[in-house]
Scaffold this motif. Structure first.
Motif, PDB file in Angstrom:
ATOM      1  N   VAL A   8       1.047  -0.906   0.075  1.00 48.78           N
ATOM      2  CA  VAL A   8       0.011  -0.008  -0.133  1.00 48.78           C
ATOM      3  C   VAL A   8       0.943   1.298   0.212  1.00 48.78           C
ATOM      4  N   VAL A   9       0.168   2.230  -0.221  1.00 47.39           N
ATOM      5  CA  VAL A   9       1.030   3.748  -0.221  1.00 47.39           C
ATOM      6  C   VAL A   9       0.492   4.492   0.999  1.00 47.39           C
ATOM      7  N   ALA A  10       1.171   5.271   1.571  1.00 50.16           N
ATOM      8  CA  ALA A  10       0.861   5.952   2.694  1.00 50.16           C
ATOM      9  C   ALA A  10      -0.269   6.898   2.271  1.00 50.16           C
ATOM     10  N   GLY A  11      -1.452   6.881   3.205  1.00 48.76           N
ATOM     11  CA  GLY A  11      -2.398   7.999   2.785  1.00 48.76           C
ATOM     12  C   GLY A  11      -3.464   6.913   2.065  1.00 48.76           C
ATOM     13  N   ASP A  12      -3.563   5.800   1.799  1.00 46.86           N
ATOM     14  CA  ASP A  12      -4.397   5.094   0.887  1.00 46.86           C
ATOM     15  C   ASP A  12      -5.641   4.640   2.064  1.00 46.86           C
ATOM     16  N   THR A  13      -6.826   4.343   1.374  1.00 47.93           N
ATOM     17  CA  THR A  13      -7.924   3.764   2.214  1.00 47.93           C
ATOM     18  C   THR A  13      -8.121   2.197   1.667  1.00 47.93           C
ATOM     19  N   VAL A  14      -7.896   1.628   2.676  1.00 47.43           N
ATOM     20  CA  VAL A  14      -8.199   0.151   2.439  1.00 47.43           C
ATOM     21  C   VAL A  14      -9.534  -0.338   2.844  1.00 47.43           C
ATOM     22  N   VAL A  15     -10.190  -1.217   2.019  1.00 45.76           N
ATOM     23  CA  VAL A  15     -11.437  -1.585   2.354  1.00 45.76           C
ATOM     24  C   VAL A  15     -11.322  -3.015   2.705  1.00 45.76           C
ATOM     25  N   PHE A  16     -12.232  -3.483   3.712  1.00 49.36           N
ATOM     26  CA  PHE A  16     -12.362  -4.816   4.045  1.00 49.36           C
ATOM     27  C   PHE A  16     -13.655  -5.247   3.680  1.00 49.36           C
ATOM     28  N   ALA A  17     -14.281  -6.106   2.601  1.00 50.15           N
ATOM     29  CA  ALA A  17     -15.393  -6.424   2.553  1.00 50.15           C
ATOM     30  C   ALA A  17     -15.584  -8.076   2.503  1.00 50.15           C
ATOM     31  N   ALA A  18     -16.595  -8.611   3.291  1.00 53.05           N
ATOM     32  CA  ALA A  18     -16.891  -9.860   2.918  1.00 53.05           C
ATOM     33  C   ALA A  18     -18.495 -10.214   3.244  1.00 53.05           C
ATOM     34  N   LEU A  19     -19.087 -11.147   2.747  1.00 53.12           N
ATOM     35  CA  LEU A  19     -20.555 -11.324   2.650  1.00 53.12           C
ATOM     36  C   LEU A  19     -20.927 -11.768   4.290  1.00 53.12           C
ATOM     37  N   GLY A  20     -21.990 -11.131   4.538  1.00 53.16           N
ATOM     38  CA  GLY A  20     -22.298 -11.157   5.937  1.00 53.16           C
ATOM     39  C   GLY A  20     -21.953 -10.323   7.269  1.00 53.16           C
ATOM     40  N   PHE A  21     -20.830  -9.430   6.775  1.00 53.59           N
ATOM     41  CA  PHE A  21     -20.127  -8.636   7.677  1.00 53.59           C
ATOM     42  C   PHE A  21     -20.264  -7.247   7.109  1.00 53.59           C
ATOM     43  N   GLU A  22     -20.059  -6.226   8.010  1.00 52.47           N
ATOM     44  CA  GLU A  22     -20.040  -4.875   7.863  1.00 52.47           C
ATOM     45  C   GLU A  22     -18.785  -4.479   7.300  1.00 52.47           C
TER      46      GLU A  22
END
Length: 204
Positions: free
Chosen positions: A76-90
């Protein structure tokens, strides 16, 4: 000929625009710190590791999925926004600090469960409620339902086997065939009556 020249000019301009956009993005990345972001994704109870969680930076090609142990690792690069996504979870959004100086970052990510409530669906063989009402109104019920039922004579019970009428050859043959047929069907028939046996318990 003019249309062909116009299309060539348009494609050339589009290629140059994409090239300059890629150059600008590379310059921004070179100016910022690049680090290896890794960690473990667990459920809200912090005990269950989550496999197959999508971990990605929106708008880029950088992304990965968690393994069976919930582990992930990606640049990643400093300042990036990382998304965590899974079915059944916020879905969880995490921003990498812009002023970070380290070459790696390790975190434990916790995802909260999300319950999806689906609306109830009423399935009917009629298209509308009006059709259902009309079908009910057109239904004709018998005047006396008991008159439509077949009359079944009570079974004949003989007190002794000697009181039974004698069977001829045809009746004897049909009786034997019925017993054999019942034995063959009993191999595949599922019992529809469950017998419960009570065992007396003796207390000493």
């Amino acid at each position: 000929m003019k249309k062909l020249a116009g299309r060539v000019l348009f494609l050339t301009a589009l290629c140059w625009m994409q090239f300059f956009a890629a150059e600008a993005q590379l310059r921004l990345i070179k100016d910022k710190q690049i680090l290896q972001f890794s960690g473990r994704v667990v459920a809200g109870d912090s005990l269950t590791e989550l496999e197959g969680v999508a971990v990605y930076v929106p708008g880029t090609t950088r992304g990965t999925h968690t393994r069976k142990s919930g582990y992930f690792s990606m640049p990643v690069v400093a300042g990036d926004t990382v998304v965590f996504a899974a079915l059944g979870f916020e879905k969880l959004y995490m921003t990498i600090p812009a002023n970070i100086k380290e070459s790696s970052l390790t975190l434990s990510i916790r995802l909260e469960e999300r319950r999806n409530t689906l609306p109830t669906v009423d399935v009917m063989p009629w298209a509308t409620e009006y059709d259902l009402k009309q079908a009910v109104l057109r239904t004709k019920l018998p005047q006396d339902p008991t008159e439509q039922l077949p009359v079944i004579p009570p079974p004949v019970v003989y007190k002794s086997i000697t009181d039974m009428p004698a069977m001829d050859a045809d009746a004897n043959y049909r009786y034997g065939q019925g017993i054999q047929q019942g034995q063959r069907e009993a191999r595949f028939r599922v019992p529809d009556i469950l017998k419960v046996f009570s065992i007396p318990i003796k207390y000493y």
